[in-house]
Write a protein that holds these residues in place. Structure first.
Motif, PDB file in Angstrom:
ATOM      1  N   TRP A  64      99.104  -4.231 -45.665  1.00 42.49           N
ATOM      2  CA  TRP A  64      98.014  -5.306 -45.285  1.00 42.49           C
ATOM      3  C   TRP A  64      98.464  -6.739 -45.856  1.00 42.49           C
ATOM      4  O   TRP A  64      97.957  -7.911 -45.585  1.00 42.49           O
ATOM      5  CB  TRP A  64      96.538  -5.102 -45.652  1.00 42.49           C
ATOM      6  CG  TRP A  64      95.912  -3.732 -44.863  1.00 42.49           C
ATOM      7  CD1 TRP A  64      95.600  -2.742 -45.582  1.00 42.49           C
ATOM      8  CD2 TRP A  64      96.292  -3.586 -43.577  1.00 42.49           C
ATOM      9  NE1 TRP A  64      95.169  -1.834 -44.581  1.00 42.49           N
ATOM     10  CE2 TRP A  64      95.692  -2.141 -43.314  1.00 42.49           C
ATOM     11  CE3 TRP A  64      96.794  -4.127 -42.322  1.00 42.49           C
ATOM     12  CZ2 TRP A  64      95.496  -1.834 -42.018  1.00 42.49           C
ATOM     13  CZ3 TRP A  64      96.755  -3.619 -41.230  1.00 42.49           C
ATOM     14  CH2 TRP A  64      96.385  -2.342 -41.078  1.00 42.49           C
ATOM     15  N   ASP A  65      99.342  -6.822 -46.846  1.00 41.74           N
ATOM     16  CA  ASP A  65      99.944  -8.096 -47.402  1.00 41.74           C
ATOM     17  C   ASP A  65     100.811  -8.424 -46.326  1.00 41.74           C
ATOM     18  O   ASP A  65     100.951  -9.960 -46.140  1.00 41.74           O
ATOM     19  CB  ASP A  65     100.770  -7.727 -48.594  1.00 41.74           C
ATOM     20  CG  ASP A  65      99.763  -7.752 -49.828  1.00 41.74           C
ATOM     21  OD1 ASP A  65      98.464  -8.080 -49.596  1.00 41.74           O
ATOM     22  OD2 ASP A  65     100.328  -7.198 -51.034  1.00 41.74           O
ATOM     23  N   VAL A  66     101.523  -7.591 -45.514  1.00 43.13           N
ATOM     24  CA  VAL A  66     102.355  -8.027 -44.519  1.00 43.13           C
ATOM     25  C   VAL A  66     101.829  -8.339 -43.140  1.00 43.13           C
ATOM     26  O   VAL A  66     102.150  -9.445 -42.659  1.00 43.13           O
ATOM     27  CB  VAL A  66     103.506  -6.932 -44.441  1.00 43.13           C
ATOM     28  CG1 VAL A  66     104.547  -7.217 -43.118  1.00 43.13           C
ATOM     29  CG2 VAL A  66     104.355  -6.804 -45.618  1.00 43.13           C
ATOM     30  N   LEU A  67     100.841  -7.526 -42.795  1.00 43.62           N
ATOM     31  CA  LEU A  67     100.374  -7.404 -41.366  1.00 43.62           C
ATOM     32  C   LEU A  67      98.731  -7.946 -41.534  1.00 43.62           C
ATOM     33  O   LEU A  67      98.149  -7.891 -42.585  1.00 43.62           O
ATOM     34  CB  LEU A  67     100.044  -6.178 -40.688  1.00 43.62           C
ATOM     35  CG  LEU A  67     101.370  -5.616 -40.635  1.00 43.62           C
ATOM     36  CD1 LEU A  67     101.135  -4.049 -40.083  1.00 43.62           C
ATOM     37  CD2 LEU A  67     102.575  -6.272 -39.772  1.00 43.62           C
ATOM     38  N   ASP A  68      98.390  -8.605 -40.479  1.00 44.15           N
ATOM     39  CA  ASP A  68      97.090  -9.183 -40.448  1.00 44.15           C
ATOM     40  C   ASP A  68      95.912  -7.929 -40.228  1.00 44.15           C
ATOM     41  O   ASP A  68      95.857  -7.494 -39.077  1.00 44.15           O
ATOM     42  CB  ASP A  68      96.945 -10.175 -39.257  1.00 44.15           C
ATOM     43  CG  ASP A  68      95.547 -10.859 -39.210  1.00 44.15           C
ATOM     44  OD1 ASP A  68      94.561 -10.214 -39.519  1.00 44.15           O
ATOM     45  OD2 ASP A  68      95.500 -11.947 -38.647  1.00 44.15           O
ATOM     46  N   GLN A  69      95.336  -7.487 -41.259  1.00 41.57           N
ATOM     47  CA  GLN A  69      94.552  -6.146 -41.019  1.00 41.57           C
ATOM     48  C   GLN A  69      93.566  -6.370 -40.069  1.00 41.57           C
ATOM     49  O   GLN A  69      93.522  -5.471 -39.156  1.00 41.57           O
ATOM     50  CB  GLN A  69      93.897  -6.028 -42.465  1.00 41.57           C
ATOM     51  CG  GLN A  69      93.100  -4.679 -42.172  1.00 41.57           C
ATOM     52  CD  GLN A  69      92.599  -4.249 -43.825  1.00 41.57           C
ATOM     53  OE1 GLN A  69      92.598  -4.998 -44.747  1.00 41.57           O
ATOM     54  NE2 GLN A  69      91.676  -3.202 -43.742  1.00 41.57           N
ATOM     55  N   GLN A  70      92.722  -7.239 -40.183  1.00 38.11           N
ATOM     56  CA  GLN A  70      91.622  -7.611 -38.794  1.00 38.11           C
ATOM     57  C   GLN A  70      92.260  -7.519 -37.413  1.00 38.11           C
ATOM     58  O   GLN A  70      91.725  -6.816 -36.647  1.00 38.11           O
ATOM     59  CB  GLN A  70      90.817  -8.739 -39.157  1.00 38.11           C
ATOM     60  CG  GLN A  70      90.010  -8.465 -40.326  1.00 38.11           C
ATOM     61  CD  GLN A  70      88.999  -9.920 -40.746  1.00 38.11           C
ATOM     62  OE1 GLN A  70      89.234 -10.904 -39.904  1.00 38.11           O
ATOM     63  NE2 GLN A  70      88.047  -9.794 -41.397  1.00 38.11           N
ATOM     64  N   ASN A  71      93.462  -8.280 -37.312  1.00 33.76           N
ATOM     65  CA  ASN A  71      94.056  -8.437 -36.043  1.00 33.76           C
ATOM     66  C   ASN A  71      94.316  -6.948 -35.642  1.00 33.76           C
ATOM     67  O   ASN A  71      94.352  -6.399 -34.484  1.00 33.76           O
ATOM     68  CB  ASN A  71      94.899  -9.391 -35.952  1.00 33.76           C
ATOM     69  CG  ASN A  71      95.681  -9.585 -34.571  1.00 33.76           C
ATOM     70  OD1 ASN A  71      94.865  -9.794 -33.450  1.00 33.76           O
ATOM     71  ND2 ASN A  71      96.857  -9.540 -34.793  1.00 33.76           N
ATOM     72  N   VAL A  72      95.275  -6.496 -36.518  1.00 36.07           N
ATOM     73  CA  VAL A  72      95.746  -5.035 -36.344  1.00 36.07           C
ATOM     74  C   VAL A  72      94.785  -3.874 -35.950  1.00 36.07           C
ATOM     75  O   VAL A  72      94.867  -3.357 -34.892  1.00 36.07           O
ATOM     76  CB  VAL A  72      96.664  -4.647 -37.500  1.00 36.07           C
ATOM     77  CG1 VAL A  72      96.890  -3.028 -37.329  1.00 36.07           C
ATOM     78  CG2 VAL A  72      98.008  -5.322 -37.469  1.00 36.07           C
ATOM     79  N   LEU A  73      93.638  -3.982 -36.444  1.00 38.12           N
ATOM     80  CA  LEU A  73      92.634  -2.737 -36.464  1.00 38.12           C
ATOM     81  C   LEU A  73      91.988  -3.147 -35.222  1.00 38.12           C
ATOM     82  O   LEU A  73      91.615  -2.321 -34.346  1.00 38.12           O
ATOM     83  CB  LEU A  73      91.491  -2.946 -37.529  1.00 38.12           C
ATOM     84  CG  LEU A  73      92.355  -2.295 -38.880  1.00 38.12           C
ATOM     85  CD1 LEU A  73      91.118  -2.164 -39.899  1.00 38.12           C
ATOM     86  CD2 LEU A  73      93.085  -0.998 -38.714  1.00 38.12           C
ATOM     87  N   ARG A  74      91.636  -4.489 -34.873  1.00 36.94           N
ATOM     88  CA  ARG A  74      90.871  -4.804 -33.672  1.00 36.94           C
ATOM     89  C   ARG A  74      91.744  -4.354 -32.506  1.00 36.94           C
ATOM     90  O   ARG A  74      91.344  -4.008 -31.332  1.00 36.94           O
ATOM     91  CB  ARG A  74      90.666  -6.363 -33.520  1.00 36.94           C
ATOM     92  CG  ARG A  74      89.872  -6.863 -32.367  1.00 36.94           C
ATOM     93  CD  ARG A  74      89.474  -8.409 -32.659  1.00 36.94           C
ATOM     94  NE  ARG A  74      90.309  -9.086 -33.534  1.00 36.94           N
ATOM     95  CZ  ARG A  74      89.900  -9.487 -34.503  1.00 36.94           C
ATOM     96  NH1 ARG A  74      88.676  -9.462 -34.881  1.00 36.94           N
ATOM     97  NH2 ARG A  74      90.975 -10.389 -35.263  1.00 36.94           N
ATOM     98  N   THR A  75      92.995  -4.773 -32.449  1.00 35.51           N
ATOM     99  CA  THR A  75      93.944  -4.502 -31.326  1.00 35.51           C
ATOM    100  C   THR A  75      94.090  -2.947 -31.243  1.00 35.51           C
ATOM    101  O   THR A  75      94.062  -2.431 -29.968  1.00 35.51           O
ATOM    102  CB  THR A  75      95.510  -4.773 -31.800  1.00 35.51           C
ATOM    103  OG1 THR A  75      95.240  -6.359 -31.712  1.00 35.51           O
ATOM    104  CG2 THR A  75      96.369  -4.758 -30.548  1.00 35.51           C
ATOM    105  N   ILE A  76      94.152  -2.214 -32.081  1.00 37.50           N
ATOM    106  CA  ILE A  76      94.256  -0.473 -31.905  1.00 37.50           C
ATOM    107  C   ILE A  76      92.729  -0.004 -31.493  1.00 37.50           C
ATOM    108  O   ILE A  76      92.847   0.674 -30.695  1.00 37.50           O
ATOM    109  CB  ILE A  76      94.428   0.099 -33.389  1.00 37.50           C
ATOM    110  CG1 ILE A  76      96.030  -0.463 -33.768  1.00 37.50           C
ATOM    111  CG2 ILE A  76      94.425   1.555 -33.369  1.00 37.50           C
ATOM    112  CD1 ILE A  76      96.296  -0.013 -35.120  1.00 37.50           C
ATOM    113  N   ALA A  77      91.644  -0.523 -32.164  1.00 43.69           N
ATOM    114  CA  ALA A  77      90.525  -0.147 -31.720  1.00 43.69           C
ATOM    115  C   ALA A  77      90.297  -0.449 -30.077  1.00 43.69           C
ATOM    116  O   ALA A  77      89.302   0.319 -29.426  1.00 43.69           O
ATOM    117  CB  ALA A  77      89.272  -0.811 -32.512  1.00 43.69           C
ATOM    118  N   SER A  78      90.793  -1.631 -29.499  1.00 46.78           N
ATOM    119  CA  SER A  78      90.353  -2.041 -28.240  1.00 46.78           C
ATOM    120  C   SER A  78      91.388  -1.390 -27.441  1.00 46.78           C
ATOM    121  O   SER A  78      91.141  -1.020 -26.107  1.00 46.78           O
ATOM    122  CB  SER A  78      90.680  -3.541 -28.045  1.00 46.78           C
ATOM    123  OG  SER A  78      89.725  -4.169 -28.925  1.00 46.78           O
TER     124      SER A  78
END
Length: 112
Positions: A64-78
């Motif tokens: 999560w230091d490297v990747l944008d956690q909210q964006n990644v999780l939102r993309t996966i959930a969708s």
């Protein structure tokens, strides 16, 4: 002993650079009710990792230091169906918690 072996023995910087590191796979498992952060642990993990929870938390923090956690999780959930695990890449660490390398990337779902 060859000259290169002697150089490795005498040069602590070179010895540190060649210290064993472990590569952990990182993914997000999709279930009907939640997204789970998963860490794939190598079977021949360095014995310096004494606390499995600690290194898994470290892998998660680095991810999560490297990747944008909210964006990644939102993309996966969708986009990802239930039961799928979305691979985010790998994190390579030494048992002293030094990050050696990573191949982390945000997931992309190509529309067919």
């Amino acid at each position: 002993m060859t000259d290169s072996d002697e150089a490795r023995t005498d040069d602590s910087t070179t010895a540190d650079e060649t210290q064993a590191a472990d590569t952990f796979g990182v993914g997000i498992q999709v279930t009907e009710t939640e997204l789970r952060f998963v860490v794939n642990v190598p079977s021949d993990i360095d014995s310096g990792w004494t606390d499995p929870d600690a290194f898994q938390r470290l892998v998660e923090r680095i991810t999560w230091d490297v990747l944008d956690q909210q964006n990644v999780l939102r993309t996966i959930a969708s986009n990802a169906p239930d039961g799928e695990t979305v691979f985010l890449g790998t994190v390579t660490l030494r048992s002293d918690e030094t990050l050696v390398d990573h191949s982390l990337r945000s997931p992309s779902f190509d529309e067919a």
